[in-house]
Design a protein around this motif. Structure first.
Motif, PDB file in Angstrom:
ATOM      1  N   SER A 277       1.991   7.206  -4.187  1.00  0.00           N
ATOM      2  CA  SER A 277       2.525   5.950  -4.094  1.00  0.00           C
ATOM      3  C   SER A 277       2.169   5.074  -3.248  1.00  0.00           C
ATOM      4  CB  SER A 277       4.093   6.332  -3.435  1.00  0.00           C
ATOM      5  OG  SER A 277       4.845   5.023  -3.540  1.00  0.00           O
ATOM      6  N   LEU A 278       1.550   5.349  -1.982  1.00  0.00           N
ATOM      7  CA  LEU A 278       0.946   4.598  -1.176  1.00  0.00           C
ATOM      8  C   LEU A 278      -0.407   4.032  -1.803  1.00  0.00           C
ATOM      9  CD1 LEU A 278       0.889   6.857   2.251  1.00  0.00           C
ATOM     10  CD2 LEU A 278       1.762   4.442   1.908  1.00  0.00           C
ATOM     11  N   GLN A 279      -1.086   4.692  -2.578  1.00  0.00           N
ATOM     12  CA  GLN A 279      -2.357   4.100  -3.294  1.00  0.00           C
ATOM     13  C   GLN A 279      -1.843   3.003  -3.908  1.00  0.00           C
ATOM     14  OE1 GLN A 279      -3.686   8.080  -4.640  1.00  0.00           O
ATOM     15  NE2 GLN A 279      -5.538   7.331  -4.314  1.00  0.00           N
ATOM     16  N   ASP A 280      -0.868   3.147  -4.817  1.00  0.00           N
ATOM     17  CA  ASP A 280      -0.336   2.231  -5.728  1.00  0.00           C
ATOM     18  C   ASP A 280       0.157   0.729  -4.915  1.00  0.00           C
ATOM     19  OD1 ASP A 280      -0.810   3.851  -7.872  1.00  0.00           O
ATOM     20  OD2 ASP A 280       1.311   4.362  -8.075  1.00  0.00           O
ATOM     21  N   LEU A 281       0.607   1.044  -3.984  1.00  0.00           N
ATOM     22  CA  LEU A 281       1.094  -0.090  -2.993  1.00  0.00           C
ATOM     23  C   LEU A 281       0.292  -0.679  -2.240  1.00  0.00           C
ATOM     24  CD1 LEU A 281       4.431   1.812  -1.646  1.00  0.00           C
ATOM     25  CD2 LEU A 281       4.498  -0.393  -3.109  1.00  0.00           C
ATOM     26  N   VAL A 282      -0.769  -0.014  -1.927  1.00  0.00           N
ATOM     27  CA  VAL A 282      -1.973  -0.758  -1.137  1.00  0.00           C
ATOM     28  C   VAL A 282      -2.798  -1.449  -2.267  1.00  0.00           C
ATOM     29  CG1 VAL A 282      -4.398  -0.127  -0.285  1.00  0.00           C
ATOM     30  CG2 VAL A 282      -2.090   1.174   0.592  1.00  0.00           C
ATOM     31  N   ARG A 283      -2.950  -1.078  -3.464  1.00  0.00           N
ATOM     32  CA  ARG A 283      -3.550  -1.747  -4.571  1.00  0.00           C
ATOM     33  C   ARG A 283      -2.986  -3.173  -4.625  1.00  0.00           C
ATOM     34  NH1 ARG A 283      -2.379   1.299  -8.546  1.00  0.00           N
ATOM     35  NH2 ARG A 283      -4.032   2.985  -7.838  1.00  0.00           N
ATOM     36  N   GLU A 284      -1.616  -3.219  -4.704  1.00  0.00           N
ATOM     37  CA  GLU A 284      -0.784  -4.371  -4.835  1.00  0.00           C
ATOM     38  C   GLU A 284      -0.789  -5.299  -3.518  1.00  0.00           C
ATOM     39  OE1 GLU A 284       3.129  -3.179  -6.614  1.00  0.00           O
ATOM     40  OE2 GLU A 284       2.221  -4.036  -8.299  1.00  0.00           O
ATOM     41  N   SER A 285      -0.771  -4.569  -2.383  1.00  0.00           N
ATOM     42  CA  SER A 285      -0.624  -5.253  -1.247  1.00  0.00           C
ATOM     43  C   SER A 285      -1.708  -5.988  -0.493  1.00  0.00           C
ATOM     44  CB  SER A 285      -0.211  -4.514  -0.029  1.00  0.00           C
ATOM     45  OG  SER A 285      -1.028  -3.417   0.221  1.00  0.00           O
ATOM     46  N   VAL A 286      -2.705  -6.614  -1.575  1.00  0.00           N
ATOM     47  CA  VAL A 286      -3.924  -7.198  -1.153  1.00  0.00           C
ATOM     48  C   VAL A 286      -3.268  -8.710  -0.901  1.00  0.00           C
ATOM     49  CG1 VAL A 286      -5.582  -5.995  -2.160  1.00  0.00           C
ATOM     50  CG2 VAL A 286      -4.406  -7.729  -3.480  1.00  0.00           C
ATOM     51  N   VAL A 287      -2.087  -8.973  -1.557  1.00  0.00           N
ATOM     52  CA  VAL A 287      -1.547 -10.236  -1.372  1.00  0.00           C
ATOM     53  C   VAL A 287      -0.632 -10.208  -0.137  1.00  0.00           C
ATOM     54  CG1 VAL A 287      -1.490 -10.688  -3.715  1.00  0.00           C
ATOM     55  CG2 VAL A 287       0.625  -9.689  -2.637  1.00  0.00           C
ATOM     56  N   ARG A 288      -0.310  -9.206   0.556  1.00  0.00           N
ATOM     57  CA  ARG A 288       0.422  -9.017   1.548  1.00  0.00           C
ATOM     58  C   ARG A 288      -0.018  -8.127   2.562  1.00  0.00           C
ATOM     59  NH1 ARG A 288       6.849  -7.281   2.724  1.00  0.00           N
ATOM     60  NH2 ARG A 288       7.020  -8.441   4.665  1.00  0.00           N
ATOM     61  N   PRO A 289      -1.060  -8.648   3.606  1.00  0.00           N
ATOM     62  CA  PRO A 289      -1.811  -7.512   4.525  1.00  0.00           C
ATOM     63  C   PRO A 289      -0.593  -7.161   5.606  1.00  0.00           C
ATOM     64  CG  PRO A 289      -2.856  -9.758   4.020  1.00  0.00           C
ATOM     65  CD  PRO A 289      -1.785  -9.805   3.436  1.00  0.00           C
ATOM     66  N   SER A 290       0.419  -7.890   5.774  1.00  0.00           N
ATOM     67  CA  SER A 290       1.479  -7.249   6.707  1.00  0.00           C
ATOM     68  C   SER A 290       2.111  -6.019   6.351  1.00  0.00           C
ATOM     69  CB  SER A 290       2.484  -8.301   7.416  1.00  0.00           C
ATOM     70  OG  SER A 290       3.061  -8.737   6.030  1.00  0.00           O
ATOM     71  N   LEU A 291       2.192  -5.806   5.023  1.00  0.00           N
ATOM     72  CA  LEU A 291       2.777  -4.607   4.348  1.00  0.00           C
ATOM     73  C   LEU A 291       1.654  -3.702   4.324  1.00  0.00           C
ATOM     74  CD1 LEU A 291       4.836  -3.038   3.002  1.00  0.00           C
ATOM     75  CD2 LEU A 291       4.343  -4.025   1.004  1.00  0.00           C
ATOM     76  N   ALA A 292       0.669  -3.875   4.228  1.00  0.00           N
ATOM     77  CA  ALA A 292      -0.611  -3.055   4.018  1.00  0.00           C
ATOM     78  C   ALA A 292      -0.755  -2.621   5.312  1.00  0.00           C
ATOM     79  CB  ALA A 292      -1.791  -3.816   3.650  1.00  0.00           C
ATOM     80  N   ALA A 293      -0.518  -3.139   6.452  1.00  0.00           N
ATOM     81  CA  ALA A 293      -0.862  -2.383   7.775  1.00  0.00           C
ATOM     82  C   ALA A 293       0.227  -1.490   8.009  1.00  0.00           C
ATOM     83  CB  ALA A 293      -0.522  -3.548   8.949  1.00  0.00           C
ATOM     84  N   ALA A 294       1.472  -1.616   7.661  1.00  0.00           N
ATOM     85  CA  ALA A 294       2.651  -0.419   7.650  1.00  0.00           C
ATOM     86  C   ALA A 294       2.104   0.588   6.725  1.00  0.00           C
ATOM     87  CB  ALA A 294       3.782  -1.230   7.482  1.00  0.00           C
ATOM     88  N   LEU A 295       1.500   0.279   5.629  1.00  0.00           N
ATOM     89  CA  LEU A 295       1.347   1.317   4.633  1.00  0.00           C
ATOM     90  C   LEU A 295       0.260   2.436   5.322  1.00  0.00           C
ATOM     91  CD1 LEU A 295       1.146  -0.597   1.461  1.00  0.00           C
ATOM     92  CD2 LEU A 295       2.842   1.056   2.034  1.00  0.00           C
ATOM     93  N   TYR A 296      -0.728   1.638   5.828  1.00  0.00           N
ATOM     94  CA  TYR A 296      -1.865   2.441   6.487  1.00  0.00           C
ATOM     95  C   TYR A 296      -1.505   3.262   7.463  1.00  0.00           C
ATOM     96  CZ  TYR A 296      -4.778  -1.052   4.166  1.00  0.00           C
ATOM     97  OH  TYR A 296      -5.494  -2.148   3.341  1.00  0.00           O
ATOM     98  N   GLN A 297      -0.329   2.783   8.382  1.00  0.00           N
ATOM     99  CA  GLN A 297       0.143   3.621   9.466  1.00  0.00           C
ATOM    100  C   GLN A 297       0.964   4.814   8.825  1.00  0.00           C
ATOM    101  OE1 GLN A 297       1.686   1.134  12.893  1.00  0.00           O
ATOM    102  NE2 GLN A 297       1.266  -0.375  11.534  1.00  0.00           N
ATOM    103  N   VAL A 298       1.599   4.673   7.828  1.00  0.00           N
ATOM    104  CA  VAL A 298       2.478   5.725   7.120  1.00  0.00           C
ATOM    105  C   VAL A 298       1.189   6.678   6.497  1.00  0.00           C
ATOM    106  CG1 VAL A 298       3.890   6.300   5.219  1.00  0.00           C
ATOM    107  CG2 VAL A 298       4.200   4.466   6.338  1.00  0.00           C
ATOM    108  N   ALA A 299       0.174   6.239   5.946  1.00  0.00           N
ATOM    109  CA  ALA A 299      -0.877   7.075   5.536  1.00  0.00           C
ATOM    110  C   ALA A 299      -1.513   7.991   6.727  1.00  0.00           C
ATOM    111  CB  ALA A 299      -1.982   6.231   4.880  1.00  0.00           C
TER     112      ALA A 299
END
Length: 352
Positions: free
Chosen positions: A230-252
């Motif tokens: 699920s994180l992979q899919d979200l990271v792929r889309e969150s190139v438009v929203r780096p603030s969310l990508a930051a949280a995704l990396y911390q979850v990973a």
């Protein structure tokens, strides 16, 4: 002035305005020349080659002081303050958690993309795909295909989107007629459920890592592999929203089974570092980051052993160990509209 006093003098400078930065650069060069002149006829002093980073008046630059072997470097992590990293210049991340922490800090320094009414988000990627064909003896043979991909996603609900792909080159025995199909357009048109563009869909997500994790787990459960996918899919889309990508990396970073890959190359040929998880079926899936800036470059899968793959038409073939497929993000831009669409474009409804 000896080397340490020169360093102290540089560190004594306040956080610079653009005007102060220019003066700081001039001052640094003058002090460096004075320090070099003072070394004439004196024995060289040896100091550690790497120092902890502190921001100095050289904004966005790298200052190298050769006297005494001291190197002072300013490294940008996408806008984050190097003083908060806690890592040494040049030291590679010790593990996957450290790399993901650095990637999160780099992402925080970049603004989210918010298109205006009528604009489109254009994402350009390169993909490396596998093509299997049969030779004259009927044996299955492998060809690697490099694909240019572009996607225009409307900022407004109810407008069409466009996906465009073109196979650029191939490495392997497949005849050109099997992989060169020219430009292929797919127009996604609004339907009863027109869906939302990624920036709007992800805009409703929180940016607190605990809340992001809870939202993912509510859908996937606690299994680390399902959370990772699920994180992979979200990271792929969150190139438009780096603030969310930051949280995704911390979850990973907190997932069991995540490992660091010290050498990884994305589909565009850019070298990087990766975090990866063994998916248990002979595939290792990776997220790749720039070795210096820690920006997300793309993703890839690597075969860790020979794998039997079933064909849709029946039968099966063997994918060899080491086969790589992946996607590299080249650019994300805002554009005013769609380009001219191919008259042979396929059409489908925008997925909900």
């Amino acid at each position: 002035m000896d080397e340490l006093k020169l360093i102290e003098a540089m560190f004594a400078q306040p956080e610079p305005t653009p005007e102060a930065a220019a003066k700081g650069r001039d001052r640094f060069l003058r002090l460096t020349r004075e320090a070099q002149a003072s070394q004439v006829g004196r024995p060289r002093r040896r100091w550690p080659a790497v120092l902890l980073i502190r921001r100095v008046s050289l904004v966005g630059a790298m200052a190298v002081m050769l006297t005494g072997g001291i190197i002072v470097t300013q490294v940008s992590l996408g806008g984050s303050d190097p003083r908060t990293t806690g890592y040494l210049v040049g030291a590679p991340p010790a593990d996957a958690k450290v790399l993901l922490t650095l990637a999160a800090r780099a992402a925080v320094g970049r603004p989210d993309m918010v298109p205006a009414r009528g604009q489109y988000v254009l994402t350009k990627t390169l993909a490396q795909n596998s093509l299997y064909t049969k030779d004259e003896s009927g044996r299955m043979v492998y060809t690697k295909v490099l694909v240019s991909q572009e996607r225009w996603e409307a900022a407004d609900v109810g407008k069409p989107w466009l996906s465009r792909s073109q196979n650029l080159s191939a490495t392997g025995p497949a005849p050109r007629k099997y992989w060169d199909r020219g430009v292929e357009d797919i127009v996604s048109e609004p339907g009863a459920c027109p869906g939302q563009p990624a920036y709007a869909r992800l805009g409703a997500w929180p940016t607190d890592p605990a809340q992001v994790r809870a939202k993912i787990v509510a859908d996937t459960g606690e299994d680390p592999l399902r959370v990772w996918r699920s994180l992979q899919d979200l990271v792929r889309e969150s190139v438009v929203r780096p603030s969310l990508a930051a949280a995704l990396y911390q979850v990973a970073a907190e997932l069991d089974g995540i490992v660091l890959i010290g050498e990884a190359v994305d589909a565009a040929g850019r070298p990087g570092l990766a975090v990866a998880m063994d998916e248990g079926d002979g595939i290792r899936s990776e997220l790749i980051f720039d070795r210096t800036t820690y920006r997300y470059l793309g993703e890839r899968t690597v075969n860790t052993r020979d794998r039997k793959v079933k064909m849709i038409s029946g039968g099966e073939y063997t994918e060899k160990k080491g086969v790589v497929n992946g996607t590299a993000v080249i650019a994300v831009d805002l554009v005013p509209g769609l380009p001219e669409v191919s008259p042979k474009a396929s059409r489908m409804k925008i997925p909900c």
